[in-house]
Design a protein around this motif. Structure first.
Motif, PDB file in Angstrom:
ATOM      1  N   PHE A 485      47.230 -50.717  -3.556  1.00 37.56           N
ATOM      2  CA  PHE A 485      45.863 -50.849  -4.075  1.00 37.56           C
ATOM      3  C   PHE A 485      45.343 -49.533  -4.644  1.00 37.56           C
ATOM      4  CE2 PHE A 485      46.195 -53.784  -0.463  1.00 37.56           C
ATOM      5  CZ  PHE A 485      45.837 -54.988  -1.061  1.00 37.56           C
ATOM      6  N   SER A 486      44.446 -49.666  -5.617  1.00 35.68           N
ATOM      7  CA  SER A 486      43.540 -48.572  -5.978  1.00 35.68           C
ATOM      8  C   SER A 486      42.154 -49.014  -5.526  1.00 35.68           C
ATOM      9  CB  SER A 486      43.566 -48.304  -7.481  1.00 35.68           C
ATOM     10  OG  SER A 486      43.048 -49.426  -8.189  1.00 35.68           O
ATOM     11  N   PHE A 487      41.256 -48.070  -5.334  1.00 35.91           N
ATOM     12  CA  PHE A 487      39.950 -48.440  -4.780  1.00 35.91           C
ATOM     13  C   PHE A 487      38.883 -47.419  -5.163  1.00 35.91           C
ATOM     14  CE2 PHE A 487      42.995 -46.739  -1.724  1.00 35.91           C
ATOM     15  CZ  PHE A 487      42.414 -45.535  -1.324  1.00 35.91           C
ATOM     16  N   GLU A 488      37.662 -47.891  -5.156  1.00 28.42           N
ATOM     17  CA  GLU A 488      36.488 -47.048  -5.434  1.00 28.42           C
ATOM     18  C   GLU A 488      35.324 -47.571  -4.618  1.00 28.42           C
ATOM     19  OE1 GLU A 488      34.568 -48.767  -9.416  1.00 28.42           O
ATOM     20  OE2 GLU A 488      36.727 -48.355  -9.617  1.00 28.42           O
ATOM     21  N   LEU A 489      34.260 -46.755  -4.527  1.00 29.52           N
ATOM     22  CA  LEU A 489      33.092 -47.191  -3.761  1.00 29.52           C
ATOM     23  C   LEU A 489      32.404 -48.353  -4.457  1.00 29.52           C
ATOM     24  CD1 LEU A 489      31.245 -43.920  -2.615  1.00 29.52           C
ATOM     25  CD2 LEU A 489      32.920 -45.281  -1.361  1.00 29.52           C
ATOM     26  N   SER A 490      31.956 -49.304  -3.649  1.00 35.99           N
ATOM     27  CA  SER A 490      31.125 -50.389  -4.167  1.00 35.99           C
ATOM     28  C   SER A 490      29.690 -49.883  -4.326  1.00 35.99           C
ATOM     29  CB  SER A 490      31.153 -51.559  -3.191  1.00 35.99           C
ATOM     30  OG  SER A 490      30.077 -52.442  -3.436  1.00 35.99           O
ATOM     31  N   PRO A 491      28.914 -50.440  -5.277  1.00 33.61           N
ATOM     32  CA  PRO A 491      27.492 -50.074  -5.379  1.00 33.61           C
ATOM     33  C   PRO A 491      26.728 -50.355  -4.087  1.00 33.61           C
ATOM     34  CG  PRO A 491      28.206 -51.261  -7.342  1.00 33.61           C
ATOM     35  CD  PRO A 491      29.335 -51.357  -6.361  1.00 33.61           C
ATOM     36  N   SER A 492      27.239 -51.267  -3.244  1.00 39.41           N
ATOM     37  CA  SER A 492      26.538 -51.600  -1.999  1.00 39.41           C
ATOM     38  C   SER A 492      26.940 -50.686  -0.836  1.00 39.41           C
ATOM     39  CB  SER A 492      26.808 -53.058  -1.614  1.00 39.41           C
ATOM     40  OG  SER A 492      28.187 -53.279  -1.403  1.00 39.41           O
ATOM     41  N   TYR A 493      27.850 -49.724  -1.093  1.00 43.53           N
ATOM     42  CA  TYR A 493      28.277 -48.825  -0.022  1.00 43.53           C
ATOM     43  C   TYR A 493      27.118 -47.956   0.450  1.00 43.53           C
ATOM     44  CZ  TYR A 493      30.362 -44.812   2.326  1.00 43.53           C
ATOM     45  OH  TYR A 493      30.639 -43.830   3.235  1.00 43.53           O
ATOM     46  N   LYS A 494      26.969 -47.813   1.766  1.00 48.61           N
ATOM     47  CA  LYS A 494      25.961 -46.940   2.379  1.00 48.61           C
ATOM     48  C   LYS A 494      26.676 -45.905   3.245  1.00 48.61           C
ATOM     49  CE  LYS A 494      22.420 -50.557   2.636  1.00 48.61           C
ATOM     50  NZ  LYS A 494      21.543 -51.344   3.541  1.00 48.61           N
ATOM     51  N   HIS A 495      26.436 -44.648   2.922  1.00 48.53           N
ATOM     52  CA  HIS A 495      27.114 -43.553   3.631  1.00 48.53           C
ATOM     53  C   HIS A 495      26.441 -43.348   4.991  1.00 48.53           C
ATOM     54  CE1 HIS A 495      30.052 -40.437   3.594  1.00 48.53           C
ATOM     55  NE2 HIS A 495      29.209 -39.425   3.584  1.00 48.53           N
ATOM     56  N   SER A 496      27.226 -43.505   6.073  1.00 53.34           N
ATOM     57  CA  SER A 496      26.584 -43.516   7.394  1.00 53.34           C
ATOM     58  C   SER A 496      27.537 -43.103   8.519  1.00 53.34           C
ATOM     59  CB  SER A 496      26.045 -44.928   7.686  1.00 53.34           C
ATOM     60  OG  SER A 496      27.098 -45.891   7.551  1.00 53.34           O
ATOM     61  N   PRO A 497      28.030 -41.848   8.502  1.00 54.80           N
ATOM     62  CA  PRO A 497      28.866 -41.376   9.611  1.00 54.80           C
ATOM     63  C   PRO A 497      28.045 -41.299  10.896  1.00 54.80           C
ATOM     64  CG  PRO A 497      28.327 -39.568   8.117  1.00 54.80           C
ATOM     65  CD  PRO A 497      27.809 -40.814   7.482  1.00 54.80           C
ATOM     66  N   CYS A 498      28.425 -42.081  11.883  1.00 51.70           N
ATOM     67  CA  CYS A 498      27.590 -42.265  13.069  1.00 51.70           C
ATOM     68  C   CYS A 498      28.357 -41.858  14.335  1.00 51.70           C
ATOM     69  CB  CYS A 498      27.164 -43.732  13.165  1.00 51.70           C
ATOM     70  SG  CYS A 498      26.205 -44.134  14.625  1.00 51.70           S
ATOM     71  N   PRO A 499      28.099 -40.672  14.898  1.00 51.58           N
ATOM     72  CA  PRO A 499      28.885 -40.213  16.041  1.00 51.58           C
ATOM     73  C   PRO A 499      28.521 -40.910  17.342  1.00 51.58           C
ATOM     74  CG  PRO A 499      27.162 -38.631  15.585  1.00 51.58           C
ATOM     75  CD  PRO A 499      27.079 -39.691  14.511  1.00 51.58           C
ATOM     76  N   PHE A 500      29.556 -41.268  18.083  1.00 51.07           N
ATOM     77  CA  PHE A 500      29.392 -41.692  19.472  1.00 51.07           C
ATOM     78  C   PHE A 500      30.579 -41.103  20.217  1.00 51.07           C
ATOM     79  CE2 PHE A 500      29.404 -45.145  22.853  1.00 51.07           C
ATOM     80  CZ  PHE A 500      28.428 -44.523  23.581  1.00 51.07           C
ATOM     81  N   PHE A 501      31.572 -41.870  20.585  1.00 48.27           N
ATOM     82  CA  PHE A 501      32.797 -41.270  21.098  1.00 48.27           C
ATOM     83  C   PHE A 501      33.622 -40.734  19.936  1.00 48.27           C
ATOM     84  CE2 PHE A 501      31.842 -44.132  24.701  1.00 48.27           C
ATOM     85  CZ  PHE A 501      31.748 -43.148  25.675  1.00 48.27           C
TER      86      PHE A 501
END
Length: 516
Positions: A485-501
């Motif tokens: 596959f090739s891939f790119e971000l969708s317009p609906s992508y939301k950047h959200s790195p969320c730390p827990f463990f």
């Protein structure tokens, strides 16, 4: 007589209450103020101590606000992922601290001090107890001293290169199943938007289920899903758990958590006992993680007379899922996101894969030839480390550098902060530049900290035992994805790195997939 007995009972009650009140005052006020005095003397800066809660209220408020929305698409994720720590370090400088309840946590960011801390695990142990961590993680991750030495020795054979090599076909089978599902979505439909995060998360659980439990694969899948629910339940009651005695309050969430824990233990004991009996009867066809661990444990018992208990083995099996699946799934998904943002590196990686592998099946020996993929994975681990923080504690007065740190102090090694530090990595520290690892990890930062500044799997004697397993799975997964596959971000992508463990994407990873 009754009056005399009554007086005696009252006197005893008063003495006991006096002792408890004294302990409460020491815990809630006198000890924190004593530590605060030491902090000021050593030049550490932070908020003034608030009885019992410390900075927890402000910490929770800032975390809740940050997680209520996505952040702009950028690799400069500190203000979003660790908003309170970022705020404190920006306000007071690197020589600062926070109050985690009644306990102060000082930040240590100097590479030479970090190296010293990790090289002295007996002096700088993990905090005990740690309610949130202890609710979900146990085993080798939390054990100390002799118990850790013994258990590490027993578990080591499961993560030798030859053991990982024997499990590689199972890793590839899991990857192929995910790839086939994606191909069914794309074939005949052209480019398709897919939230790849659930698939990658399930891939990592599928790999652990196959490699840890082999023939008990279906039971392994059930265990994976219960473990995932336990993480969600812990998140729901995180504030309650951190309150004194909070984890013992019988809420609906805590009751469900306890019920899951009992079911999890029962399922794991069933699998372990079945496998143990098979090994004792001479069945040596168990080259999965559990089989290797049990055979190694049996050898330890025969040689030393004592090994891991069944409860110890249960905890290690739970840790296989937590550390093994979470770390790898995070690494693969953030790699796809980073390559969606940088098509030049995506193309470079794919060209390397096609040159080394072509369209044939991936072999274990191919992995060492994937230099560009390795550089990319290291850069993703730097920008999106699976563990954002490493916390250590002093149980006695302990020397560190020029300081004599008193007992009861917590030390916070802010891995994400260090990985994003411009003084260590250069002005491009928050940019995706895999070329910085072209000469390996040790030379990535030249003379500005070396490997002590790159800590995705911790460091020192307690470096993550499963790092080679995680990197093997990640390389296989990324290679197979780029092969098809090739891939790119969708317009609906939301950047959200969320730390827990670890550091999952809170709102998923919506990408546009194209078959090649």
């Amino acid at each position: 007589m009754v009056t005399l007995m009554g007086k005696i009972v009252l006197a005893v009650v008063m003495v006991v209450m006096g002792i408890w009140v004294r302990k409460l005052i020491i815990w809630a006020w006198l000890k924190p103020k004593k530590l605060e005095k030491w902090l000021k003397k050593e030049g550490y800066k932070g908020n003034s101590y608030k009885p019992v809660i410390g900075d927890l209220k402000e910490f929770a408020t800032m975390m809740k606000e940050a997680k209520s929305k996505a952040m702009p698409i950028s690799h400069d994720i500190m203000p979003y992922a660790l908003p309170f720590d970022h705020h404190i370090i920006n306000k007071y400088g690197k020589k600062s601290f926070i109050w985690f309840g009644t306990t102060p946590r000082i930040y240590i960011t100097e590479p030479e001090l970090i190296k010293e801390i990790f090289s002295r695990p007996n002096d700088f142990q993990k905090p005990h107890p740690e309610p949130v961590r202890d609710s979900v993680i146990g085993g080798l991750f939390t054990s100390e001293d002799h118990e850790w030495v013994r258990n590490r020795k027993i578990i080591n054979p499961a993560f030798h290169v030859e053991s990982i090599k024997s499990m590689f076909p199972s890793i590839c089978s899991s990857c192929n199943e995910m790839i086939n599902k994606w191909e069914m979505l794309v074939t005949g439909n052209g480019p398709v938007e897919v939230d790849v995060w659930p698939s990658i998360d399930n891939l990592a659980g599928d790999v652990i289920s196959r490699t840890a439990f082999g023939s008990c694969y279906e039971e392994g899948q059930k265990i994976f899903h219960i473990q995932k629910e336990q993480i969600d339940l812990t998140l729901q009651q995180m504030v309650m758990i951190n309150l004194p005695g909070g984890r013992f309050i019988p809420t609906v969430t805590s009751k469900k958590f306890k019920s899951n824990a009992n079911e999890l233990r029962s399922m794991l004991l069933g699998i372990i006992n079945k496998r143990k009996k098979a090994i004792e009867m001479g069945d040596n066809n168990n080259d999965d993680l559990l089989g290797i661990l049990l055979k190694s444990n049996l050898k330890e018992i025969e040689e030393k007379g004592v090994g891991m208990s069944m409860d110890d083995v249960v905890e290690e099996c739970k840790l296989f899922y937590m550390a093994g699946s979470e770390t790898t799934s995070n690494l693969i998904v953030w790699t796809m996101i980073c390559l969606s943002l940088d098509h030049e590196w995506q193309t470079k990686a794919r060209e390397e894969i096609m040159q080394v592998i072509g369209t044939r099946e991936l072999h274990f020996e191919d992995l060492k030839c994937l230099k560009i993929v390795t550089m990319i994975l290291n850069e993703v681990l730097r920008l999106y480390p699976p563990a954002s923080m490493a916390i250590r504690a002093t149980t006695k007065e302990t020397k560190l550098g020029n300081m004599n740190i008193p007992s009861g102090m917590n030390i916070s090694i802010p891995i994400m902060t260090i990985h994003h530090d411009c003084k260590i990595w250069g002005e491009d520290a928050t940019e995706f530049k895999p070329e910085r690892f072209s000469e390996g990890v040790a030379n990535a930062v030249k003379d500005r900290g070396g490997s002590s500044s790159f800590l995705p799997f911790s460091s020192g004697p307690r470096v993550c035992i499963g790092q080679n397993f995680a990197l093997t799975e990640a390389k296989a997964g990324v290679a197979k994805i780029l092969q098809r596959f090739s891939f790119e971000l969708s317009p609906s992508y939301k950047h959200s790195p969320c730390p827990f463990f670890t550091l999952p994407p809170q709102f998923g990873a919506h990408l546009i997939l194209r078959s090649i």
